[in-house]
Design an enzyme around this catalytic site. Structure first.
Site: not given
Length: 284
Positions: A89-90, A184, A186
């Site tokens: 994920r990096q 999603k 926010r």
């Protein structure tokens, strides 16, 4: 020979049985100063397949040692199977002076192997970071096998629109049901994330929440809570990589997950299906 890292002993044994190749028995030691040592005293042959999930920093070091050890033991060709690739994920630098950690790890592994096989890396692009040929295998279809045979009007939900493919793979392997994804939103003022199914009705239906990896379980727990509020009959969680760090299992159970299903890319209590068959095909 099949050479297991300490985090992938069950998978390596299953792969050895699947392929008919002998299984090496490495030793894993730790010195008083904290340094580790992985060795393969019983290695035989000129080809080695190392199977090692890199779920911790120590696992990366152990993998590099095993690669060097089999070369020392006479292996002329080395294949490195990374069923779970940590740091995937990096895959980019997120701030000034930060590394691309996935690239750094891939380059290090490339120095000791002739080939790499990855299972459902979180970011597909990490395969490009290796300096040797890489094959990526998709094990998501295996997650259908341990699901109950008579799910009621099943709905397979992905964590977001971009991951619908993994839900479709599991649905197709199961042979029935619909797919959808979570949206999603926010809140600009509070920063809180609201999670909701896209359009599908869930009341009275069995819902399988599908993801490639469940790490802390926080987002999935929020999603499961929404599904239960909307009257889902049962909610099951299925993932290729059951990291399940810290109290993830407790959070999922507390949110109302009926069952957690994972593969043995990471060896956990819910690792009820093996990716050995798809890896065996890749090694042919």
């Amino acid at each position: 020979m099949i050479v297991p890292g300490s985090s992938s002993q069950l998978l390596a044994a299953a792969l050895a049985e699947e392929t008919g190749r002998p299984l090496a028995t490495p030793t894993y030691d730790r010195f008083p100063d904290g340094e580790g040592l992985a060795a393969v005293p019983d290695f035989a042959g000129d080809e080695a397949t190392i199977v090692a999930a890199t779920d911790a920093d120590e696992a990366w070091v152990e993998l590099l040692q095993l690669q060097d050890a089999v070369r020392e033991a006479g292996a002329e060709r080395v294949t490195t199977v990374i069923p779970y690739m940590g740091y995937a994920r990096q895959d980019q630098s997120f701030g000034d002076g930060e590394p691309v950690s996935a690239r750094a790890m891939a380059r290090a592994v490339s120095t000791g192997t002739d080939r790499v096989v990855l299972v459902n890396p979180h970011e597909a692009g990490v395969a490009d970071f290796y300096d040797v040929p890489v094959e990526t295998v998709d094990a998501a279809s295996a997650l259908a096998e341990p699901l109950p045979a008579a799910l009621d009007d099943p709905l397979f939900l992905a964590p977001d629109e971009g991951a619908v493919g993994i839900a479709e793979t599991v649905r197709d392997a199961y042979g029935a049901g619909e797919t959808d994804y979570f949206e999603k939103h926010r809140d600009r003022d509070t920063g809180a994330i609201e999670v909701s199914p896209s359009d599908a009705a869930v009341a009275g239906r069995d819902v399988v929440v599908v993801d490639d990896i469940v790490a802390t379980g926080s987002t999935m727990s929020e999603s499961v809570a929404v599904l239960n509020e909307r009257g889902a009959a049962r909610v099951l969680a299925a993932c290729v990589h059951p990291m399940l760090a810290a109290n993830a299992v407790t959070k999922l159970r507390g949110a109302g997950v009926d069952r957690i299903v994972g593969s043995d890319t990471l060896e956990r209590g819910c690792s009820v299906v093996s990716v050995a068959p798809v890896l065996a095909d890749a090694l042919e």
